[in-house]
Motif scaffolding. Structure first.
Motif, short mmCIF file in Angstrom:
data_model
loop_
_atom_site.label_atom_id
_atom_site.label_comp_id
_atom_site.label_asym_id
_atom_site.label_seq_id
_atom_site.Cartn_x
_atom_site.Cartn_y
_atom_site.Cartn_z
N PHE A 9 38.11 32.42 37.94
CA PHE A 9 39.24 31.64 37.47
C PHE A 9 40.55 32.38 37.68
N ASP A 10 40.47 33.64 38.07
CA ASP A 10 41.61 34.40 38.56
C ASP A 10 41.09 35.41 39.56
N SER A 11 41.84 36.41 39.89
CA SER A 11 41.41 37.31 40.95
C SER A 11 40.28 38.25 40.56
N SER A 12 39.93 38.34 39.28
CA SER A 12 38.89 39.30 38.91
C SER A 12 37.92 38.84 37.82
N HIS A 13 38.14 37.71 37.19
CA HIS A 13 37.28 37.26 36.10
C HIS A 13 36.43 36.08 36.54
N THR A 14 35.12 36.24 36.40
CA THR A 14 34.22 35.16 36.79
C THR A 14 34.18 34.07 35.73
N THR A 15 33.82 32.87 36.17
CA THR A 15 33.71 31.74 35.25
C THR A 15 32.38 31.80 34.49
#
Length: 54
Positions: free
Chosen positions: A17-23
């Motif tokens: 959902f951003d460059s480093s955090h998975t959904t």
């Protein structure tokens, strides 16, 4: 300094959902793979096999 950005309408369609955090969907897939995925993916054995053999 202000940055414009757009929020994703349906995060379940994406891995991040951003460059480093998975959904949540990506985290669930990872957890399920670790639990009972095939040995060529999570070998030499998955966590389910490990706990069954303790």
């Amino acid at each position: 300094m202000s940055h414009d950005f757009e929020l994703c309408e349906n995060v379940s369609d994406y891995m991040f959902f951003d460059s480093s955090h998975t959904t949540e969907k990506a985290n669930r897939h990872t957890a399920e793979s670790m639990w009972d995925g095939p040995s060529d993916l999570v070998g030499p054995f998955n966590l389910k096999t490990l706990f069954q053999n303790l």
